[in-house]
Write a protein that holds these residues in place. Structure first.
Motif, PDB file in Angstrom:
ATOM      1  N   ALA A   1      15.600   1.809 -35.075  1.00  0.00           N
ATOM      2  CA  ALA A   1      14.714   2.945 -34.812  1.00  0.00           C
ATOM      3  C   ALA A   1      13.330   2.475 -34.388  1.00  0.00           C
ATOM      4  O   ALA A   1      12.670   3.120 -33.565  1.00  0.00           O
ATOM      5  N   GLN A   2      12.886   1.342 -34.921  1.00  0.00           N
ATOM      6  CA  GLN A   2      11.558   0.832 -34.592  1.00  0.00           C
ATOM      7  C   GLN A   2      11.504   0.156 -33.237  1.00  0.00           C
ATOM      8  O   GLN A   2      10.452   0.134 -32.590  1.00  0.00           O
TER       9      GLN A   2
ATOM     10  N   GLU B   1      12.081   5.881 -47.998  1.00  0.00           N
ATOM     11  CA  GLU B   1      11.974   5.504 -46.587  1.00  0.00           C
ATOM     12  C   GLU B   1      11.510   6.705 -45.764  1.00  0.00           C
ATOM     13  O   GLU B   1      12.129   7.766 -45.784  1.00  0.00           O
TER      14      GLU B   1
ATOM     15  N   VAL C   1      16.739   1.048 -39.611  1.00  0.00           N
ATOM     16  CA  VAL C   1      15.283   1.128 -39.442  1.00  0.00           C
ATOM     17  C   VAL C   1      14.822   0.164 -38.357  1.00  0.00           C
ATOM     18  O   VAL C   1      13.957   0.497 -37.528  1.00  0.00           O
TER      19      VAL C   1
ATOM     20  N   ALA D   1      14.792  10.530 -35.970  1.00  0.00           N
ATOM     21  CA  ALA D   1      14.583   9.230 -35.324  1.00  0.00           C
ATOM     22  C   ALA D   1      15.916   8.552 -35.015  1.00  0.00           C
ATOM     23  O   ALA D   1      16.058   7.876 -33.988  1.00  0.00           O
ATOM     24  N   PHE D   2      16.882   8.731 -35.876  1.00  0.00           N
ATOM     25  CA  PHE D   2      18.196   8.136 -35.643  1.00  0.00           C
ATOM     26  C   PHE D   2      18.977   8.941 -34.599  1.00  0.00           C
ATOM     27  O   PHE D   2      19.824   8.398 -33.901  1.00  0.00           O
TER      28      PHE D   2
ATOM     29  N   SER E   1      10.713  -1.372 -43.939  1.00  0.00           N
ATOM     30  CA  SER E   1       9.961  -1.977 -42.831  1.00  0.00           C
ATOM     31  C   SER E   1       9.552  -3.407 -43.166  1.00  0.00           C
ATOM     32  O   SER E   1       9.493  -4.268 -42.273  1.00  0.00           O
TER      33      SER E   1
ATOM     34  N   THR F   1      11.347   7.157 -42.426  1.00  0.00           N
ATOM     35  CA  THR F   1      11.951   7.418 -41.121  1.00  0.00           C
ATOM     36  C   THR F   1      12.818   8.679 -41.193  1.00  0.00           C
ATOM     37  O   THR F   1      13.755   8.739 -41.987  1.00  0.00           O
TER      38      THR F   1
END
Length: 265
Positions: A100-101, A194, A97, A200-201, A66, A196
């Motif tokens: 995903a964010q 990480e 990432v 999420a993906f 992040s 995540t």
């Protein structure tokens, strides 16, 4: 205080593409791709923390993926949206990432073997396919603590490119690679921790080109197995003659696959 910003290479004009490089590399690894796409796209390739001309790896905190996304934010904003993300290895993990964010800003992704090892540990606690890279990091850390950067670099390069690969690298290129591996423990921590989740993906509906090398280590291929299964709109390309460092050792076929993918969007 002036905000920390990364160095980036900016070529072409048109819809935005942002490229993230691998560990022990820098933005110049995408120079040929930038040239190939510049007629129709604005292609921005940045240096990550501690790479190339970007700020040095922070020493006052543990860096996460992040944090890499946050460093890239000025570049992502400059590229506009919706944009295309391109990434290799660690850089591909950062791209995932980032998407995903903020999925609404991303149109598509072209990824070559994201090294999101935390997904392997979440699926099956060690021992698992990430054990070999953990061992490499542990041994390289000992070399770093002894001040032997070349030995640390050799362990890292030989893992990803095959035994003896370090010896084949031209001597003039070795000092920069050796200097970069001081960040190896930080890279490993970011990738192995990480937070995540795989789910999420799974929520990323955007088109993804997922590239793998047939001769890549088991760790990155195991991550590919999880992500290819999870990503809902994924196209997989396996390069018969390439390994994990394919975008650097053989940019021609990799860049061609990326360009053909982008043309189909």
């Amino acid at each position: 205080m002036k905000p920390v910003e990364p160095f980036f290479r900016d070529t072409g004009a048109g819809p935005g593409i942002v490229c993230f490089h691998a560990n022990a590399s820098h933005s110049a690894q995408w120079r040929e791709l930038q040239d190939d796409l510049a007629a129709n796209f604005r292609v921005l390739a940045l240096d990550s923390w501690g790479a190339g001309k970007s700020p040095p790896w922070p020493t006052d905190r543990v860096v996460t993926l992040s944090d890499e996304v946050a460093l890239a934010e000025p570049v992502l904003a400059t590229a506009g949206q919706p944009l295309i993300l391109v990434g290799h290895s660690y850089g591909a993990a950062v791209a995932l990432v980032a998407a995903a964010q903020n999925p609404d800003r991303v149109r598509a992704m072209a990824l070559y073997e994201p090294t999101l090892f935390a997904l392997l540990d979440a699926e099956t606690p060690p021992p698992n396919a990430a054990d070999a890279i953990r061992e490499v990091v542990a041994k390289a850390r000992l070399s770093l603590e002894a001040g032997d950067l070349d030995s640390a670099a050799e362990r890292f390069i030989d893992y990803w490119m095959g035994a003896g690969a370090w010896e084949q690298i031209p001597s003039q290129r070795k000092p920069a690679i050796s200097a970069s591996v001081v960040n190896l423990p930080g890279w490993a921590h970011a990738l192995l921790n990480e937070p995540t989740p795989l789910q999420a993906f799974s929520a990323l509906e955007l088109p993804v080109l997922y590239m793998v090398g047939k001769h890549s280590p088991a760790s990155s291929r195991a991550v590919a197995r999880l992500l290819i299964r999870a990503l809902p709109n994924v196209e997989c390309v396996e390069f018969e003659d390439l390994g994990h460092m394919g975008p650097i050792t053989h940019p021609g076929p990799v860049n061609t696959a990326i360009m053909q993918f982008i043309e189909r969007l």
